[in-house]
Design a protein around this motif. Structure first.
Motif, PDB file in Angstrom:
ATOM      1  N   ARG A  52       0.838  -1.189   0.000  1.00 26.16           N
ATOM      2  CA  ARG A  52       0.000   0.000   0.000  1.00 26.16           C
ATOM      3  C   ARG A  52       0.875   1.241   0.000  1.00 26.16           C
ATOM      4  NH1 ARG A  52      -5.658  -1.263   2.811  1.00 26.16           N
ATOM      5  NH2 ARG A  52      -5.813   0.975   2.531  1.00 26.16           N
ATOM      6  N   LYS A  84       0.949   4.162   1.657  1.00 23.96           N
ATOM      7  CA  LYS A  84       1.085   5.148   2.731  1.00 23.96           C
ATOM      8  C   LYS A  84       1.958   4.646   3.889  1.00 23.96           C
ATOM      9  CE  LYS A  84      -1.952   8.232   5.364  1.00 23.96           C
ATOM     10  NZ  LYS A  84      -3.367   8.467   5.703  1.00 23.96           N
ATOM     11  N   THR A 128       3.908   5.008   7.416  1.00 24.27           N
ATOM     12  CA  THR A 128       3.631   5.809   8.608  1.00 24.27           C
ATOM     13  C   THR A 128       4.394   5.224   9.793  1.00 24.27           C
ATOM     14  OG1 THR A 128       1.838   6.796   9.927  1.00 24.27           O
ATOM     15  CG2 THR A 128       1.597   4.496   9.337  1.00 24.27           C
ATOM     16  N   ASN A 179       3.600  15.034  15.919  1.00 29.28           N
ATOM     17  CA  ASN A 179       3.231  16.442  16.051  1.00 29.28           C
ATOM     18  C   ASN A 179       3.592  17.012  17.427  1.00 29.28           C
ATOM     19  OD1 ASN A 179       1.404  15.103  17.601  1.00 29.28           O
ATOM     20  ND2 ASN A 179      -0.424  15.784  16.510  1.00 29.28           N
ATOM     21  N   PHE A 210       4.594  -6.077  14.838  1.00 29.59           N
ATOM     22  CA  PHE A 210       3.375  -6.528  14.176  1.00 29.59           C
ATOM     23  C   PHE A 210       3.384  -8.028  13.916  1.00 29.59           C
ATOM     24  CE2 PHE A 210       4.103  -2.096  13.112  1.00 29.59           C
ATOM     25  CZ  PHE A 210       2.947  -1.549  13.611  1.00 29.59           C
ATOM     26  N   ASP A 235      -5.107  15.201  13.093  1.00 28.32           N
ATOM     27  CA  ASP A 235      -3.701  14.746  13.061  1.00 28.32           C
ATOM     28  C   ASP A 235      -3.637  13.232  12.853  1.00 28.32           C
ATOM     29  OD1 ASP A 235      -3.882  17.246  14.714  1.00 28.32           O
ATOM     30  OD2 ASP A 235      -1.695  17.070  14.598  1.00 28.32           O
ATOM     31  N   VAL A 245      -5.531  11.387  11.050  1.00 23.24           N
ATOM     32  CA  VAL A 245      -5.796  11.014   9.659  1.00 23.24           C
ATOM     33  C   VAL A 245      -4.488  10.923   8.875  1.00 23.24           C
ATOM     34  CG1 VAL A 245      -6.882  11.809   7.530  1.00 23.24           C
ATOM     35  CG2 VAL A 245      -8.079  12.060   9.715  1.00 23.24           C
ATOM     36  N   ASP A 246      -3.605  11.864   9.183  1.00 29.74           N
ATOM     37  CA  ASP A 246      -2.333  11.943   8.492  1.00 29.74           C
ATOM     38  C   ASP A 246      -1.491  10.681   8.673  1.00 29.74           C
ATOM     39  OD1 ASP A 246      -1.416  13.863   6.840  1.00 29.74           O
ATOM     40  OD2 ASP A 246      -0.081  14.806   8.306  1.00 29.74           O
ATOM     41  N   VAL A 247      -1.566  10.061   9.835  1.00 22.88           N
ATOM     42  CA  VAL A 247      -0.670   8.940  10.132  1.00 22.88           C
ATOM     43  C   VAL A 247      -1.316   7.570   9.929  1.00 22.88           C
ATOM     44  CG1 VAL A 247       0.715  10.285  11.760  1.00 22.88           C
ATOM     45  CG2 VAL A 247      -1.218   8.935  12.610  1.00 22.88           C
ATOM     46  N   CYS A 248      -2.631   7.525   9.694  1.00 18.44           N
ATOM     47  CA  CYS A 248      -3.292   6.216   9.579  1.00 18.44           C
ATOM     48  C   CYS A 248      -2.854   5.498   8.304  1.00 18.44           C
ATOM     49  CB  CYS A 248      -4.805   6.369   9.583  1.00 18.44           C
ATOM     50  SG  CYS A 248      -5.631   4.773   9.382  1.00 18.44           S
ATOM     51  N   PRO A 249      -2.281   4.288   8.432  1.00 15.71           N
ATOM     52  CA  PRO A 249      -1.787   3.590   7.230  1.00 15.71           C
ATOM     53  C   PRO A 249      -2.897   2.972   6.397  1.00 15.71           C
ATOM     54  CG  PRO A 249      -1.460   2.205   9.152  1.00 15.71           C
ATOM     55  CD  PRO A 249      -2.016   3.514   9.654  1.00 15.71           C
ATOM     56  N   VAL A 250      -4.094   2.844   6.962  1.00 13.02           N
ATOM     57  CA  VAL A 250      -5.171   2.177   6.215  1.00 13.02           C
ATOM     58  C   VAL A 250      -6.373   3.094   5.969  1.00 13.02           C
ATOM     59  CG1 VAL A 250      -4.508  -0.158   6.886  1.00 13.02           C
ATOM     60  CG2 VAL A 250      -6.058   1.126   8.365  1.00 13.02           C
ATOM     61  N   ASP A 251      -6.220   4.381   6.250  1.00 16.77           N
ATOM     62  CA  ASP A 251      -7.290   5.356   6.006  1.00 16.77           C
ATOM     63  C   ASP A 251      -8.637   4.892   6.564  1.00 16.77           C
ATOM     64  OD1 ASP A 251      -5.510   7.047   4.752  1.00 16.77           O
ATOM     65  OD2 ASP A 251      -5.926   6.276   2.758  1.00 16.77           O
ATOM     66  N   CYS A 263      -2.613  -0.540  14.843  1.00 19.28           N
ATOM     67  CA  CYS A 263      -1.179  -0.204  14.862  1.00 19.28           C
ATOM     68  C   CYS A 263      -0.857   0.800  15.949  1.00 19.28           C
ATOM     69  CB  CYS A 263      -0.711   0.299  13.495  1.00 19.28           C
ATOM     70  SG  CYS A 263      -1.215   1.986  13.082  1.00 19.28           S
ATOM     71  N   VAL A 293      -0.583   4.044  15.935  1.00 16.41           N
ATOM     72  CA  VAL A 293       0.172   5.259  15.630  1.00 16.41           C
ATOM     73  C   VAL A 293      -0.652   6.522  15.893  1.00 16.41           C
ATOM     74  CG1 VAL A 293       1.420   6.530  13.826  1.00 16.41           C
ATOM     75  CG2 VAL A 293       1.609   4.060  13.954  1.00 16.41           C
ATOM     76  N   PRO A 341      -1.089   8.554  20.112  1.00 14.27           N
ATOM     77  CA  PRO A 341      -0.347   9.683  20.692  1.00 14.27           C
ATOM     78  C   PRO A 341      -0.418  10.962  19.874  1.00 14.27           C
ATOM     79  CG  PRO A 341       1.178   8.085  19.760  1.00 14.27           C
ATOM     80  CD  PRO A 341      -0.193   7.484  19.660  1.00 14.27           C
ATOM     81  N   GLU A 342      -0.886  10.880  18.626  1.00 13.02           N
ATOM     82  CA  GLU A 342      -0.922  12.072  17.778  1.00 13.02           C
ATOM     83  C   GLU A 342      -2.061  13.024  18.148  1.00 13.02           C
ATOM     84  OE1 GLU A 342       1.358  12.800  15.460  1.00 13.02           O
ATOM     85  OE2 GLU A 342       2.421  10.929  15.805  1.00 13.02           O
ATOM     86  N   CYS A 343      -3.107  12.494  18.772  1.00  9.96           N
ATOM     87  CA  CYS A 343      -4.306  13.302  18.982  1.00  9.96           C
ATOM     88  C   CYS A 343      -4.090  14.392  20.040  1.00  9.96           C
ATOM     89  CB  CYS A 343      -5.483  12.422  19.399  1.00  9.96           C
ATOM     90  SG  CYS A 343      -6.960  13.417  19.714  1.00  9.96           S
ATOM     91  N   THR A 358      -9.079  11.137   4.314  1.00 12.46           N
ATOM     92  CA  THR A 358      -7.745  10.570   4.086  1.00 12.46           C
ATOM     93  C   THR A 358      -6.626  11.604   4.202  1.00 12.46           C
ATOM     94  OG1 THR A 358      -7.949  10.919   1.712  1.00 12.46           O
ATOM     95  CG2 THR A 358      -8.645   8.775   2.555  1.00 12.46           C
TER      96      THR A 358
END
Lengths: 271, 111
Positions: free
Chosen positions: A106, A108, A110, A258, A269, B16, B18-24, B43, B45, B48-50, B81
């Motif tokens: 895929r 993206k 991250t 951020n 994983f 924030d 949304v930017d890091v989600c690998p599966v949208d 996952c 990720v 902690p971004e929120c 996305t």
């Protein structure tokens, strides 16, 4: 008549919006561990330490799992380091891939195990167990990691000695590679290994070795201090939790992309 | 267990995550985001971004009561996305308790 089983990955049309990459190299380390390298798609960018979803077409459907990219951001190829889970939905197929096979990826990448998620510090500890070493295999080959920190400490703990081999080969390769050793000040890199189920020069879980101070004695470094030290953790759920507790007790604050701070964690994983 | 969004997101919607989600797997309502539990790969990720601490690990005892809401609205609202500007008064609403009564069930308007 022989029944020929076609490889799972090449039978059906690939889904839209994903990369299809070619396997360039496969190396099996143990009954349960292997690495493989693939082509890198044009325009695919990532930061060292990130993961991406990779997969295969299985029974006509794409099946993906998250994999840390073990190669550095500048690499021409992509490297992955994987466990083989008996009856694992993906890894039972993935472990059979051969040079020339295709895998899906895929688009993206991250992750939080990135330099951007840490505030500046002197030393970077990278704590790993099992295949959790993969994102650090990327970071310790990236010049930025060496520019941002005075010392890099990669710890790798496995059950058995043979499971340490990927990391040992990697560090040796970095230190002996002409180009890498010219670009990176590899004297900054420390590789600490321990095992939990065999006799070895250092035995024990990384968390126990941290608590007892043995880790720091071996490294001739002071105890963890958020003033100087930054940490990244990647391993089993139990290891993440216990290591995180130790760091929090020493007043380390969790960072994010951020909101850079003292440490970051990522789940390994496994299926 | 997957991750879920709780009412701390309401009226903030920082994106924030949304930017890091690998599966949208984030879906966007007028004043809140939710996670599609069937698509989330666990996952972690995003958590902690929120900036509003609105994302909970499914193993957190507090998470159970948010799963239904996340499941429901992720089938109604559109997927998001890409990160965008938070709601205009996000800072004021960040940290305010019990915002569930303020939830808008409307889907977001396409940008």
């Amino acid at each position: 008549m022989n029944i020929i089983t076609k490889p799972a990955s090449t039978e059906t049309k690939i889904p839209d919006g994903v990369f299809q990459e070619t396997v360039l190299e496969v190396q099996h380390y143990t009954e349960t561990l292997f690495k493989f390298r693939t082509t890198r798609p044009d325009g695919f960018r990532f930061r060292s330490g990130e993961f991406v979803m990779i997969g295969l077409m299985i029974d006509g459907k794409p099946l993906y799992r998250a994999y840390s990219i073990a190669s550095p951001a500048w690499g021409e190829e992509l490297e992955f380091y994987s466990i083989k889970v008996p009856n694992g939905p993906l890894t039972s197929h993935l472990q059979k891939i051969k040079v020339g096979d295709k895998i899906l990826m895929r688009k993206k990448p991250t992750g939080t195990l990135v330099i951007d998620a840490l505030s500046p510090g002197k030393r970077l500890y990278m704590f790993s167990t099992g295949t959790g070493i993969a994102p650090f295999a990327s970071l310790i080959r990236d010049i930025e990691t060496y520019e941002k920190f005075d010392e890099l400490i990669l710890t790798h703990t496995c059950r058995e000695i043979s499971e340490l081999q990927y990391g040992i080969d990697l560090v040796e390769e970095i230190k002996n590679d002409e180009m890498l050793s010219e670009l990176l000040d590899t004297s900054k890199l420390h590789h600490f290994t321990s095992v939990t189920r065999e006799d070895y020069k250092v035995c024990g879980r990384i968390t126990d070795l941290m608590k007892s101070g043995e880790l720091f004695k071996h490294l001739s470094l002071p105890a963890l201090d958020p003033k100087n030290d930054r940490a990244m953790i990647c391993g089993s759920t139990a290891m993440l939790k216990d290591t995180q507790l130790i760091l929090e007790k020493s007043d380390f604050i969790e960072g994010a992309n951020n909101r850079p701070a003292d440490y970051v964690i990522e789940r390994a994983f496994a299926e | 267990m997957t991750f879920v969004v709780n009412d701390k997101c309401i009226k903030c919607k920082y994106t924030d995550c949304v930017d890091v989600c690998p599966v949208d797997c984030f879906y966007e309502g007028k004043n809140m985001l939710v996670i599609n539990p069937d698509e989330c790969i666990d996952c972690g990720v995003c958590e902690p971004e929120c900036p509003a601490d609105a994302i909970l690990d499914g193993n957190d005892p507090e998470a159970a009561k948010w799963i239904e809401l996340n499941t429901k609205f992720s089938t109604i609202w559109p997927v998001i996305t890409e990160k965008k500007e938070p709601l205009t008064d996000a800072e004021e609403w960040n940290g305010v308790d019990d915002k569930l009564k303020l939830l808008s069930e409307e889907a977001s308007q396409a940008a």
